[in-house]
Enzyme design. Sequence first.
Site, PDB file in Angstrom:
ATOM      1  N   GLN A  78      18.876 -23.725   8.513  1.00  0.00           N
ATOM      2  CA  GLN A  78      19.606 -22.541   8.075  1.00  0.00           C
ATOM      3  C   GLN A  78      19.245 -21.351   8.963  1.00  0.00           C
ATOM      4  OE1 GLN A  78      19.472 -21.749   3.881  1.00  0.00           O
ATOM      5  NE2 GLN A  78      20.739 -19.943   4.092  1.00  0.00           N
ATOM      6  N   PHE A  79      20.035 -21.146  10.019  1.00  0.00           N
ATOM      7  CA  PHE A  79      19.763 -20.070  10.967  1.00  0.00           C
ATOM      8  C   PHE A  79      19.878 -18.693  10.321  1.00  0.00           C
ATOM      9  CE2 PHE A  79      24.334 -20.272  11.245  1.00  0.00           C
ATOM     10  CZ  PHE A  79      24.741 -18.964  11.514  1.00  0.00           C
ATOM     11  N   THR A  80      20.617 -18.573   9.222  1.00  0.00           N
ATOM     12  CA  THR A  80      20.809 -17.272   8.580  1.00  0.00           C
ATOM     13  C   THR A  80      19.514 -16.727   7.977  1.00  0.00           C
ATOM     14  OG1 THR A  80      21.516 -18.277   6.498  1.00  0.00           O
ATOM     15  CG2 THR A  80      23.243 -17.710   8.091  1.00  0.00           C
TER      16      THR A  80
END
Length: 146
Positions: A78-80
């Site tokens: 999850q890059f966010t």
Amino acid sequence: MRLVLQRVRHARVTVEGRVTGQIGPGLLVLAGFAPDDDAAILDRLARKMVQLRIFADDEGKMNRSVQDVGGQVLVVSQFTLLADTRKGNRPSYVGAAPPLLAVPLYEQFVQTVARLLGRPVSTGEFGADMQVELLNDGPVTIVLDS
């Protein structure tokens, strides 16, 4: 590197209607990677995560780790998690590792966790539009950051 650990009764990830990862009691781990993350950081946070005492012992006290209780682990990229929201209303993701760097970090992290646990780790699908379902247990949610 940033991890969000959620103690769960069960969790599941689907991509286009297909289940890519599913666990019973254990940890759902949302994992975000930064460009400067390396093997030492991955190893340190994987060890911390596996040994973190956030499961109840016989007296109901959080005194056991996912390893101690034989819990399962589901890791979802999850890059966010590395969003920068200090300016304006649109998050910036410049602090997140690009896919060419993040994919090997993600794969190495999953392998490290599996090695430390001594059993396979379930995963999402890197870069996919995933649907994550979970039943948070507690709720217990912990953030680990490098």
